[in-house]
Design an enzyme around this catalytic site. Structure first.
Site, mmCIF file in Angstrom:
data_model
loop_
_atom_site.group_PDB
_atom_site.id
_atom_site.type_symbol
_atom_site.label_atom_id
_atom_site.label_comp_id
_atom_site.label_asym_id
_atom_site.label_seq_id
_atom_site.Cartn_x
_atom_site.Cartn_y
_atom_site.Cartn_z
ATOM 1 N N ASP A 85 0.753 -1.275 -0.138
ATOM 2 C CA ASP A 85 -0.092 0.057 -0.029
ATOM 3 C C ASP A 85 0.984 1.354 -0.096
ATOM 4 O O ASP A 85 1.902 1.146 0.184
ATOM 5 C CB ASP A 85 -0.898 0.138 1.149
ATOM 6 N N TYR A 105 6.442 -10.411 6.245
ATOM 7 C CA TYR A 105 6.627 -8.746 6.612
ATOM 8 C C TYR A 105 7.140 -8.431 7.911
ATOM 9 O O TYR A 105 6.908 -9.284 8.823
ATOM 10 C CB TYR A 105 5.216 -8.209 6.673
#
Length: 250
Positions: free
Chosen positions: A52, A111
């Site tokens: 994002d 992540y």
């Protein structure tokens, strides 16, 4: 037709995410323009995922096809790094089998999210500052509940185009880096839009005493994004690894 994987890193601060956007510059668009500059062909690049706006990647993988003679991959890497802006760099370019896919062949993605309890101006774009120190031991215990579930609708951005909200989490933990910095690591076979940031936001509610372990379970089981915590900001999030099966390599 030859297919290549590009291993790259980027600082997402100045980008509207990985994927091409109609109203802002993206990493994908920037990479495609760089390839066009020296290959003189319109090249589509497919990434392993969609980070994002403001999210970073210490390691992203993408693939592209090139018709014609095989490319000198070391030369592709060198030329891309000359053309690309300073906040995007290419680690490696490798030829793969023609049907290898950066997104669909990925076995897992990892992540990391970074939080700090100290105001420090030089890391503000890579850390999320917490004004009160949460109970990280409790957050670690509750985070392991994620292993018991596969449907993570409660942590997914609404109205996405995915066919399933099922993911298999294989590693999750909070680790202290120094006196004021903690690192959250999570590995899964796939991730939903906004999933990591929503998970971190909900775990912070646990660490602040606003949510119990049973409450965390209930959040997952209700399959309602409105029941989970607020998503933390994007600047603390990094994609750090993507794993592939050995058989895809040329």
């Amino acid at each position: 037709m030859h297919r290549y994987f590009i291993y790259l890193a980027y600082d997402g601060t100045n980008y509207h995410g990985w994927q091409i956007q109609p109203n802002g510059i993206s990493v994908q668009e920037t990479l495609m323009k760089a390839l066009y500059t020296f290959l003189r062909k319109e090249i589509e690049v497919i990434g392993a995922g969609r980070t994002d706006a403001g999210v970073h990647a210490a390691l992203m993988v993408a693939h592209f096809d090139y018709p014609g003679e095989p490319l000198d991959t070391s030369q592709v890497k060198e030329k891309l790094n000359r053309i690309l802006p300073p906040d995007i760099s290419v680690y490696n370019v490798k030829e793969v089998k023609p049907d290898a896919h950066a997104r669909f062949d990925a076995l897992s993605r990892t992540y990391k999210y970074y939080v700090t309890t100290e105001k420090f101006p030089f890391q503000r774009q890579y850390r999320y500052r917490l004004h009160n120190k949460p109970d990280f031991d409790k957050m670690n215990q509750v985070a392991r509940i994620l292993y018991e579930y596969t449907d993570f609708t409660s942590f997914s951005k609404l109205h996405t185009d995915v066919k399933t909200n099922n993911c298999k989490v294989t590693n999750v933990c909070w680790t202290q880096i120094d006196d004021v910095t903690w690192e959250f690591t999570i590995t899964a076979d796939r991730f939903l839009r906004n999933m990591v940031r929503a998970v971190v936001g909900t775990l912070l509610e646990v660490g602040q005493g606003k949510l119990t372990a049973d409450g965390f379970r209930k959040v997952i089981e209700q399959k309602d994004r409105g029941k989970a915590g607020t998503s933390v900001p994007g600047q603390g999030l990094f994609l750090v690894n993507v794993e592939y099966p050995e058989e895809i390599w040329r």
